[in-house]
Design an enzyme around this catalytic site. Sequence first.
Site, PDB file in Angstrom:
ATOM      1  N   ASP A   8       0.867  -1.172   0.000  1.00  0.00           N
ATOM      2  CA  ASP A   8       0.000   0.000   0.000  1.00  0.00           C
ATOM      3  C   ASP A   8       0.910   1.231   0.000  1.00  0.00           C
ATOM      4  O   ASP A   8       2.114   1.133   0.277  1.00  0.00           O
ATOM      5  CB  ASP A   8      -0.887  -0.037   1.245  1.00  0.00           C
ATOM      6  CG  ASP A   8      -1.673   1.238   1.464  1.00  0.00           C
ATOM      7  OD1 ASP A   8      -2.364   1.672   0.530  1.00  0.00           O
ATOM      8  OD2 ASP A   8      -1.562   1.811   2.569  1.00  0.00           O
ATOM      9  N   ASP A  10      -0.198   5.202   0.953  1.00  0.00           N
ATOM     10  CA  ASP A  10      -0.464   6.146   2.045  1.00  0.00           C
ATOM     11  C   ASP A  10      -0.560   5.410   3.375  1.00  0.00           C
ATOM     12  O   ASP A  10      -1.331   4.455   3.519  1.00  0.00           O
ATOM     13  CB  ASP A  10      -1.778   6.886   1.802  1.00  0.00           C
ATOM     14  CG  ASP A  10      -1.777   7.726   0.548  1.00  0.00           C
ATOM     15  OD1 ASP A  10      -1.444   7.189  -0.527  1.00  0.00           O
ATOM     16  OD2 ASP A  10      -2.096   8.920   0.636  1.00  0.00           O
TER      17      ASP A  10
END
Length: 215
Positions: A8, A10
């Site tokens: 991922d 953020d």
Amino acid sequence: MKHTVIFDLDGTLLDTLEDLKEAVNYALRTRGYTEHTLEEMRRFFGNGIRYAFQQAEPTLSEEETDALIVLFKEYYGEHSMDRTLPYDGILPLMQTLAEQGYGMAIVSNKVDEAVKALAAHFFGKYVTVAIGNRADIRRKPAPDTVYAALHELGVPKEDAVYIGDSEVDLATARAAGLPCITVLWGFREKSFLIEQGADIFAERPEEVPEILSRL
């Protein structure tokens, strides 16, 4: 042992919260809505910008949400790197993984153009595949971006591990059939993540290689 890591973005690789807050508040302020604090924003993000605005203003119509998103994209496109930086230890982690022969990719619910720009700017030495939210692919927690990244890397899902910081990442990993390492330096609290089913945790980036060696 796995040889591929799907990250991922953020809250996992990059601390983007300040720049996201400024862009969201710019849009809200421009349209006459109440601005929100950093801690409120922390809860809003993880499932894309539309979801974030709907959390900030639950009574928004679809048309008004669309207008806010346009303003957000205009502002964020110019300010996405004002305060954004990799979390401490992330670049050394990527260096270690590269030296150990891991392939790496990034998948995110952030707009695809921003994901590619941020990935190239901060992680271009290590990551060649970065996929964000775009019209032709379902966003997380659907597994489509993960499968697309694996296809671009040319590896089967059995060779991969997912690393993220939120409930959306846990659901994405489950949907894709990948084990998930949940990081604790991101946007969610450990107690909440446990409630969502997380069971493999990394408190610091330097713990990740040893965890990977056991999966």
